[in-house]
Design an enzyme around this catalytic site. Structure first.
Site, PDB file in Angstrom:
ATOM      1  N   ARG A 240       0.860  -1.175   0.000  1.00 14.61           N
ATOM      2  CA  ARG A 240       0.000   0.000   0.000  1.00 14.61           C
ATOM      3  C   ARG A 240       0.902   1.233   0.000  1.00 14.61           C
ATOM      4  O   ARG A 240       1.936   1.255   0.680  1.00 14.61           O
ATOM      5  CB  ARG A 240      -0.902   0.047   1.239  1.00 14.61           C
ATOM      6  CG  ARG A 240      -2.074  -0.919   1.209  1.00 14.61           C
ATOM      7  CD  ARG A 240      -3.124  -0.554   0.147  1.00 14.61           C
ATOM      8  NE  ARG A 240      -4.264  -1.444   0.178  1.00 14.61           N
ATOM      9  CZ  ARG A 240      -4.409  -2.529  -0.596  1.00 14.61           C
ATOM     10  NH1 ARG A 240      -3.471  -2.862  -1.451  1.00 14.61           N
ATOM     11  NH2 ARG A 240      -5.500  -3.259  -0.520  1.00 14.61           N
ATOM     12  N   GLU A 269      -4.472   7.294  -5.086  1.00 14.60           N
ATOM     13  CA  GLU A 269      -4.696   6.563  -6.346  1.00 14.60           C
ATOM     14  C   GLU A 269      -6.025   6.997  -6.938  1.00 14.60           C
ATOM     15  O   GLU A 269      -6.987   7.129  -6.182  1.00 14.60           O
ATOM     16  CB  GLU A 269      -4.692   5.054  -6.086  1.00 14.60           C
ATOM     17  CG  GLU A 269      -3.336   4.567  -5.588  1.00 14.60           C
ATOM     18  CD  GLU A 269      -3.292   3.068  -5.303  1.00 14.60           C
ATOM     19  OE1 GLU A 269      -4.267   2.366  -5.627  1.00 14.60           O
ATOM     20  OE2 GLU A 269      -2.270   2.602  -4.771  1.00 14.60           O
ATOM     21  N   HIS A 288      -1.609   0.050  -9.817  1.00 11.06           N
ATOM     22  CA  HIS A 288      -2.151  -0.906  -8.841  1.00 11.06           C
ATOM     23  C   HIS A 288      -2.638  -2.181  -9.542  1.00 11.06           C
ATOM     24  O   HIS A 288      -3.827  -2.519  -9.498  1.00 11.06           O
ATOM     25  CB  HIS A 288      -3.270  -0.269  -8.002  1.00 11.06           C
ATOM     26  CG  HIS A 288      -3.487  -0.970  -6.691  1.00 11.06           C
ATOM     27  ND1 HIS A 288      -3.891  -0.332  -5.543  1.00 11.06           N
ATOM     28  CD2 HIS A 288      -3.361  -2.272  -6.340  1.00 11.06           C
ATOM     29  CE1 HIS A 288      -4.010  -1.211  -4.562  1.00 11.06           C
ATOM     30  NE2 HIS A 288      -3.685  -2.399  -5.023  1.00 11.06           N
TER      31      HIS A 288
HETATM   32  C1  DGY Z   1      -5.331  -6.375  -2.594  1.00 15.82           C
HETATM   33  O1  DGY Z   1      -5.913  -7.440  -2.786  1.00 15.82           O
HETATM   34  O2  DGY Z   1      -5.248  -5.844  -1.510  1.00 15.82           O
HETATM   35  C2  DGY Z   1      -4.704  -5.755  -3.779  1.00 15.82           C
HETATM   36  O3  DGY Z   1      -4.133  -4.537  -3.502  1.00 15.82           O
HETATM   37  C3  DGY Z   1      -5.691  -5.645  -4.921  1.00 15.82           C
HETATM   38  O4  DGY Z   1      -4.935  -5.876  -6.048  1.00 15.82           O
END
Ligand code: DGY
Length: 329
Positions: A240, A269, A288
Site C-alpha cells: 500500500r 490513487e 495498482h
Molecule cells: C489487494 O488485494 O489488496 C490488492 O491490492 C488488490 O490488487
C-alpha cells in the site's frame, strides 16, 4: 410465503463468475461506473442493503457502517481491507471478509517484475527507443544493477513475501527479512535471515514491501529509513502506498539516496497528473495491478461472492477478518 431476497450492492463491475453466483440468490445492484461511487452512495447503500461487496479504497468508515441498520457483511474484493473500519464493523456486528491466497502468486509476479524492470531499466529503455534516443550500443549505455546473486530485503513475510522469496531463490539472491514475527518456513525453506529493519535497509540491494497497511505500518519507510539504504539500491512497493512517506521517497530518488523504485501503489490513487514520479526516469510505475490477471480476478470474484453468500445464509464465511464479531441475525 415468498420471502424477500437480501439486498446486495457491489461497488464495481467484478468478473462474471462472482456475479453469477450471487444472481438469483440476492437482489443485486452493481455500480455501473468505473470510478469510486463516493461516500454518499456508500452511506445510502449501507442504509438499505444486507451486504456490500467493495474494493480497496472504498470509504467504509464508521459512519457508513453505522448507517447499515440491516448490514451483515462487507465483503472486500481484495486481500487488503485497510479502507474498512474493521473495529467499528466488529462493534456493530458486521462481518468483514477478504480474498487472500488466490492473489498471492500473481502479486508476487508483479513485485518481481517491478524489481527486474527497475534493476534493468526496462521502462526507461522502452521510452528511449520510442523517443529516438537509441543511437548506439555503448559500453556504458543504460547500465543497470545485477539481480542474480544480489541481496533482497523483504519487509513482511506473509504469503506474498514468501512467494517473492521463492522467485528470489531461483535467481540465487540472498534473502533477508523483517517482520512482526519470525517465520520458520521462510528461514528453513528459502534460507531467509531475520534482521531488524534498520540493519536490513543498510545491507540490501533491493527492498520489497509486503506488509499490510495498519496504524503501525503507516509511514514505516520515511526519510531515516530511505537514507539508511544503499545509494545503489532499489525500493519495490506492491503493498500500500501509505506504508512509504511518498514525499520522502521523491526526495530520495531525486537526490540519489537510493537509485530507483518500482511502484504499484501510491498514497493517492489514481496518481495525480502532476505527480513528481511522472517526471522521473528512475521510477517504474504500475497502476495498482498486483492482482490484475484474468484468472486471479475471476477467483477473487468467486471468493468475494462465496464470503458474502455464506454470511447472508447464516454461516461463518471462510475468510472472515473479524472472527470476534457477534453477528446480528
Ligand atoms: C489487494 O488485494 O489488496 C490488492 O491490492 C488488490 O490488487
Amino acid at each position: 410465503m415468498k420471502t424477500m431476497k437480501p439486498m446486495v450492492f457491489v461497488s464495481r463491475n467484478i468478473p462474471d463468475k462472482g456475479l453469477d453466483l450471487m444472481k438469483g440468490k440476492v437482489s443485486l445492484e452493481v455500480w455501473p461506473g468505473e470510478d469510486n461511487p463516493g461516500r454518499d452512495v456508500f452511506l445510502e447503500k449501507a442504509a438499505s442493503c444486507d451486504g456490500l461487496v467493495v474494493i480497496p479504497g472504498d470509504p467504509i468508515d464508521s459512519e457508513v457502517l453505522a448507517a447499515g441498520k440491516f448490514l451483515k457483511i462487507v465483503s472486500c474484493y481484495a486481500v487488503g481491507y485497510d479502507s474498512i473500519d474493521v473495529n467499528a464493523a466488529t462493534e456493530l456486528g458486521i462481518m468483514v471478509t477478504n480474498t487472500p491466497d488466490v492473489l498471492t502468486e500473481t502479486t508476487a509476479d508483479l513485485a518481481f517484475g517491478l524489481l527486474l524492470a527497475a534493476a534493468r531499466r526496462i521502462g526507461e529503455g522502452d521510452r528511449v527507443i520510442r523517443s529516438g534516443g537509441w543511437k548506439h550500443w555503448g559500453p556504458r549505455f543504460m547500465l543497470g544493477q545485477d539481480v542474480s546473486g544480489a541481496t533482497l530485503g523483504l519487509i513482511g513475510m506473509g504469503r506474498i513475501g514468501q512467494a517473492v522469496s521463492r522467485r528470489a531463490k531461483s535467481f540465487g539472491m540472498n534473502l533477508l527479512y523483517y517482520a512482526r514475527h519470525r517465520n520458520e518456513i521462510a528461514e528453513r525453506e528459502y534460507g531467509a535471515r531475520y534482521m531488524e529493519m534498520e540493519t536490513l535497509l543498510t545491507v540490501s540491494d533491493f527492498v520489497s514491501i509486503h506488509c499490510p497497511l495498519t496504524s503501525s505500518t503507516e509511514g514505516l519507510i520515511g526519510e531515516r529509513q530511505l537514507r539508511a539504504m544503499k545509494p545503489t539500491s532499489i525500493l519495490v512497493n506492491t503493498s500500500r502506498g501509505r506504508v512509504v512517506v511518498e514525499k520522502e521517497l521523491v526526495r530520495a530518488l531525486q537526490e540519489g539516496w537510493i537509485s530507483g523504485a518500482g511502484l504499484d501503489v501510491f498514497e493517492k490513487e489514481p496518481l495525480p497528473p502532476d505527480h513528481p514520479f511522472l517526471y522521473m526516469e528512475n521510477v517504474i510505475l504500475c497502476p495498482h495491478l498486483g492482482s490484475a490477471t484474468v484468472q486471479t480476478r475471476e477467483k477473487m470474484s468467486v471468493m468475494a461472492a462465496e464470503n458474502l453468500l455464506a454470511a447472508l445464509d447464516g454461516h461463518t464465511p471462510r475468510f472472515l477478518v473479524n472472527p470476534t464479531v457477534r453477528r446480528k441475525d
